[in-house]
Design a protein around this motif. Sequence first.
Motif, PDB file in Angstrom:
ATOM      1  N   VAL A  14       0.850  -1.201   0.000  1.00 56.17           N
ATOM      2  CA  VAL A  14       0.000   0.000   0.000  1.00 56.17           C
ATOM      3  C   VAL A  14       0.884   1.249   0.000  1.00 56.17           C
ATOM      4  CG1 VAL A  14      -1.620   1.364   1.397  1.00 56.17           C
ATOM      5  CG2 VAL A  14      -2.027  -1.091   1.043  1.00 56.17           C
ATOM      6  N   LEU A  17       2.490   1.792  -3.390  1.00 58.00           N
ATOM      7  CA  LEU A  17       1.581   2.354  -4.390  1.00 58.00           C
ATOM      8  C   LEU A  17       1.296   3.835  -4.115  1.00 58.00           C
ATOM      9  CD1 LEU A  17      -0.943  -0.575  -5.002  1.00 58.00           C
ATOM     10  CD2 LEU A  17       0.658   0.417  -6.663  1.00 58.00           C
ATOM     11  N   TYR A  21       2.207   6.823  -6.829  1.00 59.60           N
ATOM     12  CA  TYR A  21       1.330   7.863  -7.385  1.00 59.60           C
ATOM     13  C   TYR A  21       1.823   9.261  -7.030  1.00 59.60           C
ATOM     14  CZ  TYR A  21      -2.058   4.658  -9.376  1.00 59.60           C
ATOM     15  OH  TYR A  21      -2.662   3.715 -10.175  1.00 59.60           O
ATOM     16  N   PHE A  86      -8.007   4.972  -6.618  1.00 60.03           N
ATOM     17  CA  PHE A  86      -7.734   4.266  -5.369  1.00 60.03           C
ATOM     18  C   PHE A  86      -8.944   3.448  -4.881  1.00 60.03           C
ATOM     19  CE2 PHE A  86      -4.315   7.622  -4.776  1.00 60.03           C
ATOM     20  CZ  PHE A  86      -3.260   6.751  -5.026  1.00 60.03           C
ATOM     21  N   ILE A  89      -8.977   0.285  -6.865  1.00 64.77           N
ATOM     22  CA  ILE A  89      -7.870  -0.610  -6.499  1.00 64.77           C
ATOM     23  C   ILE A  89      -8.214  -1.354  -5.207  1.00 64.77           C
ATOM     24  CG2 ILE A  89      -5.448  -0.633  -5.751  1.00 64.77           C
ATOM     25  CD1 ILE A  89      -5.084   1.854  -7.667  1.00 64.77           C
ATOM     26  N   LEU A  90      -8.839  -0.663  -4.276  1.00 62.03           N
ATOM     27  CA  LEU A  90      -9.184  -1.301  -3.003  1.00 62.03           C
ATOM     28  C   LEU A  90     -10.346  -2.283  -3.158  1.00 62.03           C
ATOM     29  CD1 LEU A  90      -8.637   1.679  -0.548  1.00 62.03           C
ATOM     30  CD2 LEU A  90      -7.145  -0.289  -0.996  1.00 62.03           C
ATOM     31  N   ASN A 303     -10.190   0.175 -12.462  1.00 57.21           N
ATOM     32  CA  ASN A 303      -9.010  -0.455 -13.069  1.00 57.21           C
ATOM     33  C   ASN A 303      -9.381  -1.709 -13.864  1.00 57.21           C
ATOM     34  OD1 ASN A 303      -9.338  -1.660 -10.332  1.00 57.21           O
ATOM     35  ND2 ASN A 303      -7.684  -2.948 -11.047  1.00 57.21           N
ATOM     36  N   HIS A 363     -17.970   5.844  -3.983  1.00 53.08           N
ATOM     37  CA  HIS A 363     -16.992   6.843  -3.526  1.00 53.08           C
ATOM     38  C   HIS A 363     -17.202   8.198  -4.214  1.00 53.08           C
ATOM     39  CE1 HIS A 363     -13.192   8.499  -2.051  1.00 53.08           C
ATOM     40  NE2 HIS A 363     -13.022   8.964  -3.277  1.00 53.08           N
TER      41      HIS A 363
ATOM     42  N   MET B   1      -9.750  10.444  -3.929  1.00 58.42           N
ATOM     43  CA  MET B   1      -8.938   9.889  -2.829  1.00 58.42           C
ATOM     44  C   MET B   1      -7.454  10.195  -3.082  1.00 58.42           C
ATOM     45  SD  MET B   1      -8.919   5.942  -1.307  1.00 58.42           S
ATOM     46  CE  MET B   1     -10.646   5.709  -0.995  1.00 58.42           C
ATOM     47  N   THR B   2      -6.840  10.845  -2.144  1.00 60.42           N
ATOM     48  CA  THR B   2      -5.419  11.188  -2.290  1.00 60.42           C
ATOM     49  C   THR B   2      -4.550   9.993  -1.893  1.00 60.42           C
ATOM     50  OG1 THR B   2      -5.243  11.929  -0.002  1.00 60.42           O
ATOM     51  CG2 THR B   2      -5.936  13.577  -1.626  1.00 60.42           C
ATOM     52  N   PRO B   3      -3.265  10.026  -2.297  1.00 60.00           N
ATOM     53  CA  PRO B   3      -2.365   8.958  -1.833  1.00 60.00           C
ATOM     54  C   PRO B   3      -2.378   8.829  -0.307  1.00 60.00           C
ATOM     55  CG  PRO B   3      -1.314  10.200  -3.588  1.00 60.00           C
ATOM     56  CD  PRO B   3      -2.608  10.908  -3.290  1.00 60.00           C
ATOM     57  N   PHE B   6      -5.380   7.018   0.622  1.00 61.72           N
ATOM     58  CA  PHE B   6      -5.221   5.623   0.188  1.00 61.72           C
ATOM     59  C   PHE B   6      -4.409   4.831   1.227  1.00 61.72           C
ATOM     60  CE2 PHE B   6      -2.563   2.488  -2.196  1.00 61.72           C
ATOM     61  CZ  PHE B   6      -3.566   1.618  -2.570  1.00 61.72           C
ATOM     62  N   ARG B   7      -3.382   5.465   1.786  1.00 61.52           N
ATOM     63  CA  ARG B   7      -2.608   4.804   2.846  1.00 61.52           C
ATOM     64  C   ARG B   7      -3.543   4.375   3.987  1.00 61.52           C
ATOM     65  NH1 ARG B   7       1.249   8.887   1.257  1.00 61.52           N
ATOM     66  NH2 ARG B   7       3.252   7.907   0.756  1.00 61.52           N
ATOM     67  N   GLU B   9      -7.038   4.146   4.016  1.00 58.75           N
ATOM     68  CA  GLU B   9      -8.110   3.205   3.661  1.00 58.75           C
ATOM     69  C   GLU B   9      -7.522   1.856   3.238  1.00 58.75           C
ATOM     70  OE1 GLU B   9     -10.533   4.449   4.770  1.00 58.75           O
ATOM     71  OE2 GLU B   9     -10.784   6.563   4.219  1.00 58.75           O
ATOM     72  N   GLY B  10      -6.352   1.914   2.588  1.00 57.35           N
ATOM     73  CA  GLY B  10      -5.689   0.674   2.189  1.00 57.35           C
ATOM     74  C   GLY B  10      -5.357  -0.173   3.407  1.00 57.35           C
ATOM     75  N   ALA B  11      -4.895   0.483   4.463  1.00 61.21           N
ATOM     76  CA  ALA B  11      -4.583  -0.245   5.700  1.00 61.21           C
ATOM     77  C   ALA B  11      -5.835  -0.930   6.245  1.00 61.21           C
ATOM     78  CB  ALA B  11      -4.002   0.718   6.733  1.00 61.21           C
ATOM     79  N   VAL B  13      -8.409  -2.070   4.474  1.00 63.45           N
ATOM     80  CA  VAL B  13      -8.770  -3.246   3.668  1.00 63.45           C
ATOM     81  C   VAL B  13      -7.802  -4.395   3.960  1.00 63.45           C
ATOM     82  CG1 VAL B  13      -9.115  -4.147   1.336  1.00 63.45           C
ATOM     83  CG2 VAL B  13      -9.815  -1.810   1.874  1.00 63.45           C
ATOM     84  N   PHE B  53     -15.759   5.909   2.815  1.00 64.10           N
ATOM     85  CA  PHE B  53     -15.200   4.576   2.663  1.00 64.10           C
ATOM     86  C   PHE B  53     -15.680   3.668   3.794  1.00 64.10           C
ATOM     87  CE2 PHE B  53     -11.869   1.360   2.433  1.00 64.10           C
ATOM     88  CZ  PHE B  53     -11.835   1.143   1.075  1.00 64.10           C
ATOM     89  N   LEU B  93      -2.496  -6.914  -6.175  1.00 65.48           N
ATOM     90  CA  LEU B  93      -2.708  -5.528  -5.746  1.00 65.48           C
ATOM     91  C   LEU B  93      -1.759  -4.590  -6.500  1.00 65.48           C
ATOM     92  CD1 LEU B  93      -3.677  -3.201  -3.908  1.00 65.48           C
ATOM     93  CD2 LEU B  93      -2.210  -4.099  -2.098  1.00 65.48           C
ATOM     94  N   LEU B  94      -0.521  -5.033  -6.624  1.00 66.96           N
ATOM     95  CA  LEU B  94       0.459  -4.233  -7.352  1.00 66.96           C
ATOM     96  C   LEU B  94       0.026  -4.068  -8.813  1.00 66.96           C
ATOM     97  CD1 LEU B  94       3.076  -2.955  -6.376  1.00 66.96           C
ATOM     98  CD2 LEU B  94       4.310  -4.905  -7.318  1.00 66.96           C
ATOM     99  N   SER B  96      -3.093  -4.206  -9.982  1.00 68.58           N
ATOM    100  CA  SER B  96      -4.234  -3.282 -10.016  1.00 68.58           C
ATOM    101  C   SER B  96      -3.749  -1.844  -9.906  1.00 68.58           C
ATOM    102  CB  SER B  96      -5.200  -3.551  -8.851  1.00 68.58           C
ATOM    103  OG  SER B  96      -5.692  -4.853  -8.887  1.00 68.58           O
ATOM    104  N   GLY B  97      -2.794  -1.630  -9.024  1.00 68.39           N
ATOM    105  CA  GLY B  97      -2.319  -0.280  -8.762  1.00 68.39           C
ATOM    106  C   GLY B  97      -1.512   0.303  -9.913  1.00 68.39           C
ATOM    107  N   LEU B  98      -0.642  -0.513 -10.500  1.00 67.15           N
ATOM    108  CA  LEU B  98       0.147  -0.014 -11.632  1.00 67.15           C
ATOM    109  C   LEU B  98      -0.780   0.289 -12.813  1.00 67.15           C
ATOM    110  CD1 LEU B  98       3.295  -2.336 -11.534  1.00 67.15           C
ATOM    111  CD2 LEU B  98       3.290   0.153 -11.270  1.00 67.15           C
TER     112      LEU B  98
END
Lengths: 472, 472
Positions: A14, A17, A21, A86, A89-90, A303, A363, B1-3, B6-7, B9-11, B13, B53, B93-94, B96-98
């Motif tokens: 996470v 990524l 970005y 994002f 992706i989640l 995505n 979202h 959603m900003t990076p 994302f940090r 909300e990603g945590a 998930v 979220f 995940l990587l 999806s993110g790329l």
Amino acid sequence: MTPEEFRKEGAKVVEWLAAYYEEIGKFPVLSKVKPGEILAKLPAKAPETGESFDQVMEDVNEIILPGITHWQSPSFFAYFPANASFPSILGDLLSSGLGVQGMLWATSPSATELETCVMEWLAEMMSLPETFRYRSSGGGVIQDTASSSALAAVVAAREKASAYTTNKQGVTRRMTAYVSTQTHSSLEKAIKIAGIGRDNLRLVEVDPNFAMDPGLLSEAIRKDKEEGHLPFFVCATIGTTSSNAMDPIRKIGEICKEEGLWLHVDGAMSGSALICPEFRHFGDGLELADSFCFNPHKWLLTNFDCDCFWVADRRHLVNTFSIVPEYLRNQASDSGEVFDYRDWHVQLGRRFRSLKLWFVIRHYGVDGLQQFIRNHVNLAGQFAGMVRASEHFELITEPPLNLVCFRLKGTDEENMTLMNKINSGGEIYFTHTKLAGKVVLRMSIAQSHTSEQEVNTAWKLIRDAAEKMNRK
Amino acid sequence: MTPEEFRKEGAKVVEWLAAYYEEIGKFPVLSKVKPGEILAKLPAKAPETGESFDQVMEDVNEIILPGITHWQSPSFFAYFPANASFPSILGDLLSSGLGVQGMLWATSPSATELETCVMEWLAEMMSLPETFRYRSSGGGVIQDTASSSALAAVVAAREKASAYTTNKQGVTRRMTAYVSTQTHSSLEKAIKIAGIGRDNLRLVEVDPNFAMDPGLLSEAIRKDKEEGHLPFFVCATIGTTSSNAMDPIRKIGEICKEEGLWLHVDGAMSGSALICPEFRHFGDGLELADSFCFNPHKWLLTNFDCDCFWVADRRHLVNTFSIVPEYLRNQASDSGEVFDYRDWHVQLGRRFRSLKLWFVIRHYGVDGLQQFIRNHVNLAGQFAGMVRASEHFELITEPPLNLVCFRLKGTDEENMTLMNKINSGGEIYFTHTKLAGKVVLRMSIAQSHTSEQEVNTAWKLIRDAAEKMNRK
């Protein structure tokens, strides 16, 4: 890897990524590696024993990243958009983690019913005709790509037109299909795969805006009928890949109804625009279509892969694709009360793709998604304005949405040289096409984070490079 | 959603998934919801403005989770395995993110070259014949599912047999294909899609172990030739879905070579076992095959979708599927030095799927993956031993690998009642098939976290339920 270790390593991915970005502008948009360069850096054999996660992530940075062409860069203007977000992706992460199969209703009811739900939401958002709604005779399903939707449409159309004899006996007579010269190559691919044959695909000529000429379509159908063939399928496009041309759906649809042909409408690249009332006229006549698809994985923050495909009569799909081996039989399917989406496409196994789409729509909300589309259309309008005002360039078409087709006033070779020179610089990436026999440059303005700044920078790079070429 | 968001909300998930796997045993394996129940809980329309979220994740818990059939549960013994693993989920995940497109080499060289790399690693791990290696005439590509591989094989075979005329003219004569009565339904689906027709698919009878009888195959081909048809395609299976039967690849391959037919070998469910030397004999004769596929997304810790497909002569694929519109032309493709994998299958767009497979192979190493396979085969052996020792049940086939086919000594109805009763309890989930006209129960033992404990519990549940039925 234990759940505890997954917490730790998951946090690293996470973070990776998020940082990617944040720093995406620092990488050359088009990868600069040479053929074979990445492969040469990878070991020839798999490791005998396991390696640490950190080692793998280090190789992602050292080996993989230099070979990435950054589709998510705000300065990516090539081909077509493939924008992610994002929330998407989640949602996709949750799908990967749950690891359920959505092939049958019974194999995870939520996967089927959430898919029905988001396809209804989208149908409502785009004002799609009642025929496509699941409470009528139709319905929607998520496919991987528009190529698969095209194939599903072609095969269902082939079956319908042959009174379901081709599934049984194979193709036994000449059946003819119709697209324009600008239709996506996936249609030709589908026609070949389905055993129809390229010789039986008619490429109808286009008008000056590169849209299909309905008069010529009529003529082609009449001619084939006279020669004893069986015309069965037409594909019209909302936004061709090459130039974003808009085929006249209503006129084509009227011809299809009259002649009894299946009309598939391919909105892969530009269909997303139908969520905005002011662009909905591009879909005028969709109630005459038998199937329609568009790709949220192109221009709706979702995505890859995610193609939304609707049919006006789902029985044609199910009759075409359904095969029920004993080991897949179950009480819910036998009851007839549920959709088993594996009968709506080629594949059996299916990912829980609706999750990411649900995350995206919730979202951003309908408002947020409309703003997203409008912003790109505005930026394309601004770019087109700069081209129009320039002495060195000409606009090839008035951009209906977010794709600007233009060219340097000069030879094809000069246009290609200009483009390759700019792309090799790495600051932006854009690509070309040919229209009316001439090389045309394309700016596809639709990445998630593209703003006025990147569009202005791109124009400056292009204009400066042209001036330099002019001075030589 | 900003990076930054994302940090955060990603945590959440990642934590959600870690907790899900810690608590997966608490959920009923087979979802207990009724048709329509999930859909009824979801709003009929998309929200106008964005939602938080946390609200979405709350609905995942409240609405989605009850409708999940838990494929990743260690007590999931139904259908076929679809095992995932944390390294795979993170690789995905990587990807999806790329958010890169791997359709052309140029659209992300790493996506193409890492795919070539892991396909070579696997070919080496499984001792696949030289013909399938990319340095010879062949090569490997990742498809979504074995259904798509089957379709690619059928269409390439159709083209080869017709000297590339069907792509052009369509199917113009009767071409015949051969599978066994036990072959996966995706082959029939592919034959229909390709315009060959179900009537031209021969279902060759099987021996007492449900493996294709090569003598009957020969006869069927001879008969079709005598009648003037064009036999072109055979599919043999390593581990049929219904009963894990092993077709005799070498004998079938020799017939195909002699008669000039394309041999596709479908190892979707059980091909993973070839990474262990002691199970490699099931692939004996693969050097006679034209194509082969297996699914790491079934039994190799890689989450859906990931099907590995090799061909002995890649030109047949490329000649069949390649279409190059101007807007996809690029210097690398024109040079002929690179693979453009979109020419190896139906779809144009392609996900960066090799990442997750690379993560899996590196995390576990060859040793770890072999242990994983062996563990399941041992557990299946133990389960089969318990069935064999029981007075109420009989073993239907000797399990070659990890699928145990057995039945209650009683009527079909009693077997179905037993199974449905146990499944409705929610502690385990297993399914049935029909073999030689009789209902047979199947224990597919291959989930990532299945151990002796879950297998013993499953047997106890089944045995106790049978005893209760007996006492009535």
